[in-house]
Design a protein around this motif. Structure first.
Motif, short mmCIF file in Angstrom:
data_model
loop_
_atom_site.label_atom_id
_atom_site.label_comp_id
_atom_site.label_asym_id
_atom_site.label_seq_id
_atom_site.Cartn_x
_atom_site.Cartn_y
_atom_site.Cartn_z
N ALA A 306 0.89 -1.16 0.00
CA ALA A 306 0.00 0.00 0.00
C ALA A 306 0.92 1.21 0.00
CB ALA A 306 -0.90 -0.01 1.23
N MET A 307 1.03 1.87 -1.16
CA MET A 307 2.04 2.92 -1.34
C MET A 307 1.37 4.26 -1.61
SD MET A 307 4.93 1.47 -3.85
CE MET A 307 6.16 0.32 -3.32
N ALA A 308 1.75 5.26 -0.82
CA ALA A 308 1.24 6.60 -1.03
C ALA A 308 1.98 7.26 -2.19
CB ALA A 308 1.39 7.42 0.23
N GLU A 309 1.26 8.01 -3.02
CA GLU A 309 1.92 8.88 -3.98
C GLU A 309 2.75 9.89 -3.19
OE1 GLU A 309 -0.84 10.75 -6.66
OE2 GLU A 309 -1.57 8.85 -7.45
N PRO A 310 3.82 10.42 -3.77
CA PRO A 310 4.63 11.39 -3.03
C PRO A 310 3.81 12.56 -2.47
CG PRO A 310 5.78 10.70 -4.99
CD PRO A 310 4.42 10.08 -5.07
N SER A 311 2.73 12.93 -3.14
CA SER A 311 1.87 14.00 -2.65
C SER A 311 1.01 13.57 -1.48
CB SER A 311 0.94 14.46 -3.79
OG SER A 311 0.06 13.39 -4.12
N GLY A 312 0.86 12.26 -1.29
CA GLY A 312 -0.01 11.76 -0.23
C GLY A 312 -1.49 11.80 -0.59
N ARG A 313 -1.82 12.24 -1.80
CA ARG A 313 -3.22 12.40 -2.17
C ARG A 313 -3.91 11.06 -2.46
NH1 ARG A 313 -7.46 15.79 -4.46
NH2 ARG A 313 -9.10 14.23 -4.29
N ARG A 314 -3.14 10.13 -3.01
CA ARG A 314 -3.71 8.82 -3.32
C ARG A 314 -2.77 7.72 -2.86
NH1 ARG A 314 -5.44 10.04 -9.49
NH2 ARG A 314 -3.24 10.52 -9.48
N VAL A 315 -3.34 6.54 -2.63
CA VAL A 315 -2.57 5.37 -2.22
C VAL A 315 -2.86 4.24 -3.20
CG1 VAL A 315 -2.29 3.62 -0.41
CG2 VAL A 315 -2.52 6.03 0.22
N TRP A 316 -1.80 3.64 -3.70
CA TRP A 316 -1.94 2.55 -4.67
C TRP A 316 -1.69 1.22 -3.97
CZ3 TRP A 316 -1.52 3.33 -10.42
CH2 TRP A 316 -1.78 4.65 -10.77
N VAL A 317 -2.49 0.24 -4.33
CA VAL A 317 -2.44 -1.05 -3.65
C VAL A 317 -2.33 -2.17 -4.69
CG1 VAL A 317 -3.56 -2.54 -1.94
CG2 VAL A 317 -4.01 -0.07 -1.92
N ASN A 318 -1.41 -3.10 -4.48
CA ASN A 318 -1.42 -4.32 -5.29
C ASN A 318 -1.69 -5.51 -4.38
OD1 ASN A 318 1.09 -4.62 -4.07
ND2 ASN A 318 2.00 -5.59 -5.87
N PHE A 319 -1.85 -6.69 -4.98
CA PHE A 319 -2.45 -7.80 -4.24
C PHE A 319 -1.69 -9.11 -4.40
CE2 PHE A 319 -5.74 -4.75 -5.43
CZ PHE A 319 -6.17 -4.38 -4.17
N ALA A 320 -1.95 -9.99 -3.44
CA ALA A 320 -1.37 -11.34 -3.46
C ALA A 320 -2.10 -12.21 -4.48
CB ALA A 320 -1.47 -11.97 -2.07
N PHE A 321 -1.46 -13.30 -4.90
CA PHE A 321 -2.11 -14.35 -5.66
C PHE A 321 -3.43 -14.70 -4.96
CE2 PHE A 321 -3.08 -18.81 -6.22
CZ PHE A 321 -2.93 -18.99 -7.57
N PRO A 322 -4.53 -14.93 -5.62
CA PRO A 322 -4.73 -14.96 -7.07
C PRO A 322 -5.25 -13.63 -7.64
CG PRO A 322 -6.64 -15.90 -5.98
CD PRO A 322 -5.72 -15.42 -4.89
N HIS A 323 -5.05 -12.56 -6.91
CA HIS A 323 -5.56 -11.25 -7.35
C HIS A 323 -4.45 -10.35 -7.85
CE1 HIS A 323 -8.60 -12.63 -4.24
NE2 HIS A 323 -9.34 -12.49 -5.34
N ASN A 324 -3.31 -10.96 -8.25
CA ASN A 324 -2.14 -10.14 -8.55
C ASN A 324 -2.11 -9.59 -9.98
OD1 ASN A 324 -1.59 -12.57 -9.73
ND2 ASN A 324 0.28 -13.00 -8.58
N ASP A 325 -3.27 -9.58 -10.64
CA ASP A 325 -3.36 -8.91 -11.93
C ASP A 325 -3.99 -7.53 -11.79
OD1 ASP A 325 -5.91 -9.67 -11.21
OD2 ASP A 325 -6.53 -10.21 -13.25
N THR A 326 -4.18 -7.09 -10.55
CA THR A 326 -5.00 -5.90 -10.30
C THR A 326 -4.26 -4.90 -9.41
OG1 THR A 326 -7.01 -7.22 -10.49
CG2 THR A 326 -7.20 -5.14 -9.29
N VAL A 327 -4.49 -3.63 -9.68
CA VAL A 327 -3.99 -2.55 -8.84
C VAL A 327 -5.17 -1.63 -8.55
CG1 VAL A 327 -2.50 -0.49 -8.80
CG2 VAL A 327 -1.61 -2.65 -9.69
N GLN A 328 -5.32 -1.23 -7.29
CA GLN A 328 -6.40 -0.28 -6.97
C GLN A 328 -5.82 1.03 -6.44
OE1 GLN A 328 -9.16 -2.70 -4.50
NE2 GLN A 328 -10.56 -2.51 -6.25
N VAL A 329 -6.55 2.09 -6.71
CA VAL A 329 -6.13 3.43 -6.32
C VAL A 329 -7.14 3.98 -5.30
CG1 VAL A 329 -5.51 5.74 -7.14
CG2 VAL A 329 -5.19 3.76 -8.65
N ILE A 330 -6.63 4.31 -4.11
CA ILE A 330 -7.48 4.85 -3.06
C ILE A 330 -7.33 6.38 -3.02
CG2 ILE A 330 -7.87 4.94 -0.55
CD1 ILE A 330 -6.71 2.07 -0.41
N ASP A 331 -8.43 7.07 -3.03
CA ASP A 331 -8.44 8.53 -2.89
C ASP A 331 -8.40 8.84 -1.39
OD1 ASP A 331 -8.93 11.31 -3.82
OD2 ASP A 331 -10.81 11.04 -2.73
N VAL A 332 -7.38 9.56 -0.93
CA VAL A 332 -7.19 9.73 0.51
C VAL A 332 -8.29 10.59 1.16
CG1 VAL A 332 -5.63 10.66 2.28
CG2 VAL A 332 -4.73 9.17 0.47
#
Lengths: 402, 115
Positions: A306-332
């Motif tokens: 779960a990684m914050a953009e340098p601005s801290g405005r959004r956080v990007w998340v990737n996932f474990a198998f079997p969901h590792n084809d997906t990335v989600q973006v959280i609006d802070v």
């Protein structure tokens, strides 16, 4: 008189020879052969034991460096001048890669099974954390000569704990966690040949990774064996390690975890810390001063990063198998998932550029790197890579806890 | 004599037809197998490898080298793969692997996981 006169023919030859030489000499000293390292990075190609040296803008391969051994779960720190990348390989190899020449500048086999490392705040000591034989080892960043070993072997049981979550702290100190023993240790390497260790025992079962906040104040260990994290406030070490987000699972049965999450300083976004839950498809959000839970964001799978953009405005998340084809973006501000991306198969890692105009994603099973424009959330570039995993940009050289 | 010859040709045709049906069935079954060997090995190396190491020499998970597995029977390893080990980080793979596939994984690991 013009040079075209036959009398001046030899002179003309000489003149052209001189000008050719001048061009050649100028070619050697032309500014195009000089380069800064601030826009460079390295990409781990885990299966082939190679790393790519890349430029961030334009995104492209600069050099491929070979002979780095087993790079499954390799990680990287940079020298303070950001010229060298120290690559910690799974087979215990510690390799020093020169980003400017694209060559190996040094390599030592320092353990049987290693997981990562850190560099001291003064840039002089490189530290490797090991699974086998356990413990951490300190090296001279210049020469890779060994300086000291810190053993995690328990004198009674004879068992050496695997070391996880090694992070640098200000003042040439390092914090790390002991997987089997359930402890956090802080090593002061003011004298790098004789580091002094402070132990915090009983912090919780099976710490799996740790992070230092980017101001170097807090050290946090994620616990696999418990619903919660262990927190050390290094400004107040006398208060010891305390549990935060305790019981976040509410005693419910955990979902299976097909890949361990990772923690690093990029979990912090302004007043919040974003932390992967274990065995729950949620990102936990804590207040980064009081460490109380603020909320939790339901996501697509077991979060890994779960990684914050340098601005801290959004956080990007990737996932474990079997969901590792997906990335989600959280609006802070709204704490909502605002975009679900399918950038490729086996998305193992993400890395933002220094100011966050782009994020690079590694797609292990599609053998490619995907660059996403963070303004449009569209893919802007795709680069070939062999089973890529970690991506590390040189801005890390100047950041604590990275 | 002529009758016998005709009969043996007929029998041979019948045998050949039956054999090709068997082969065809096997081929169809192979094509419908849920996880082909190449994908199975990729899954084991990459996704088991994230804890056990790409070379299976161990990580947070225990080593899966032939030497590490030598005194562990097939059945218990298959059970560990399918149902995980409660109280540890080993998750159950039953949602993704059949018992036959788990056994194939064990046998492959025992051979030193050749490519």
């Amino acid at each position: 008189m013009k040079l075209g006169h036959p009398y001046f023919a030899p002179l003309r030859l000489l003149a052209s020879a001189v000008s050719m030489l001048a061009v050649l000499l100028a070619g050697c000293a032309t500014p195009s052969t000089l380069r800064g390292t601030g826009d460079l990075g390295v990409v781990i190609e885990r299966a082939s034991g190679t790393v790519q040296v890349v430029t961030q803008q334009p995104p492209r391969l600069l050099a491929r460096v070979e002979g780095l051994g087993d790079l499954s779960h390799a990680s990287v720190v940079f020298s303070r001048d950001a010229r060298y990348a120290f690559v910690f390989g799974r087979d215990g190899g510690l390799s020093k890669v020169d980003l400017l020449t694209g060559r190996l500048a040094g390599r030592v086999l320092q353990a049987g099974n290693s997981i990562g490392g850190a560099i001291s705040s003064d840039g002089r000591i490189v530290v490797a954390q090991n699974y086998e034989p356990g413990g951490v080892r300190l090296f001279d960043a210049e020469t890779l000569a060994p300086l000291a070993d810190i053993s995690t072997r328990d004198p009674v049981s004879g068992l050496a704990s695997k070391v996880v979550g090694l992070a640098d702290l200000p003042g040439n100190r390092f914090a790390f966690s002991l997987f089997e023993a359930g402890e956090i240790w802080v090593a002061d390497a003011t004298d790098p040949r004789h580091p002094v260790v402070t132990r915090y025992a009983g912090v919780g079962r099976n710490p799996y990774d740790g992070l230092a906040s980017s101001d170097g104040r807090y050290y946090l260990a994620g616990l696999y064996g418990e619903d919660g994290l262990a927190l050390l406030d290094t400004w107040h070490p006398e208060t010891g390690v305390r549990r935060i987000l305790d019981g976040y699972g509410h005693g419910e049965e955990k979902l299976p975890v097909y890949k361990m999450p990772h923690l690093r300083g990029w979990a912090m976004a302004g007043e919040y810390a974003f932390l992967p839950a274990i065995g729950r498809h949620e990102v936990l959000v804590a207040d980064s001063r009081t460490w109380q839970e603020r909320t939790r964001v339901p996501v697509y799978g077991q979060p890994v990063f779960a990684m914050a953009e340098p601005s801290g405005r959004r956080v990007w998340v990737n996932f474990a198998f079997p969901h590792n084809d997906t990335v989600q973006v959280i609006d802070v501000p709204t704490m909502q998932v605002v975009r679900t991306l399918k950038p490729g198969r086996g998305i193992l890692h993400m890395e933002f550029t220094g100011r966050g105009d782009a994020v690079w994603l590694s797609s292990r099973d599609d053998d490619r790197l995907v660059v996403v424009d963070t303004r449009t959330l569209e893919m802007s570039t795709v680069l070939p890579a062999r089973n890529p995993s970690g991506i590390f940009f040189t801005w890390r050289a100047a950041r604590m806890g990275m | 004599m002529l009758y016998l010859l005709a009969r043996s040709v007929w029998v041979r045709c019948l045998v050949l037809t039956a054999a090709s049906i068997v082969f065809l069935t096997m081929a169809v079954e192979a094509a419908a197998a849920p996880v082909p060997e190449v994908r199975l090995r990729h899954l084991v190396r990459q996704d088991c490898g994230s804890c056990h190491g790409l070379t299976f020499r161990g990580g947070l998970g225990s080593p899966l080298t032939p030497a590490a597995l030598v005194d562990k029977p097939d059945e218990s390893l298959v059970a560990t793969i399918l149902d995980g080990r409660p109280g540890t980080a080993m998750p159950p793979w039953r949602p993704f692997l059949s018992p036959d596939e788990a056994l194939a994984v064990v046998r492959w690991l025992r051979e030193g996981a050749p490519e």
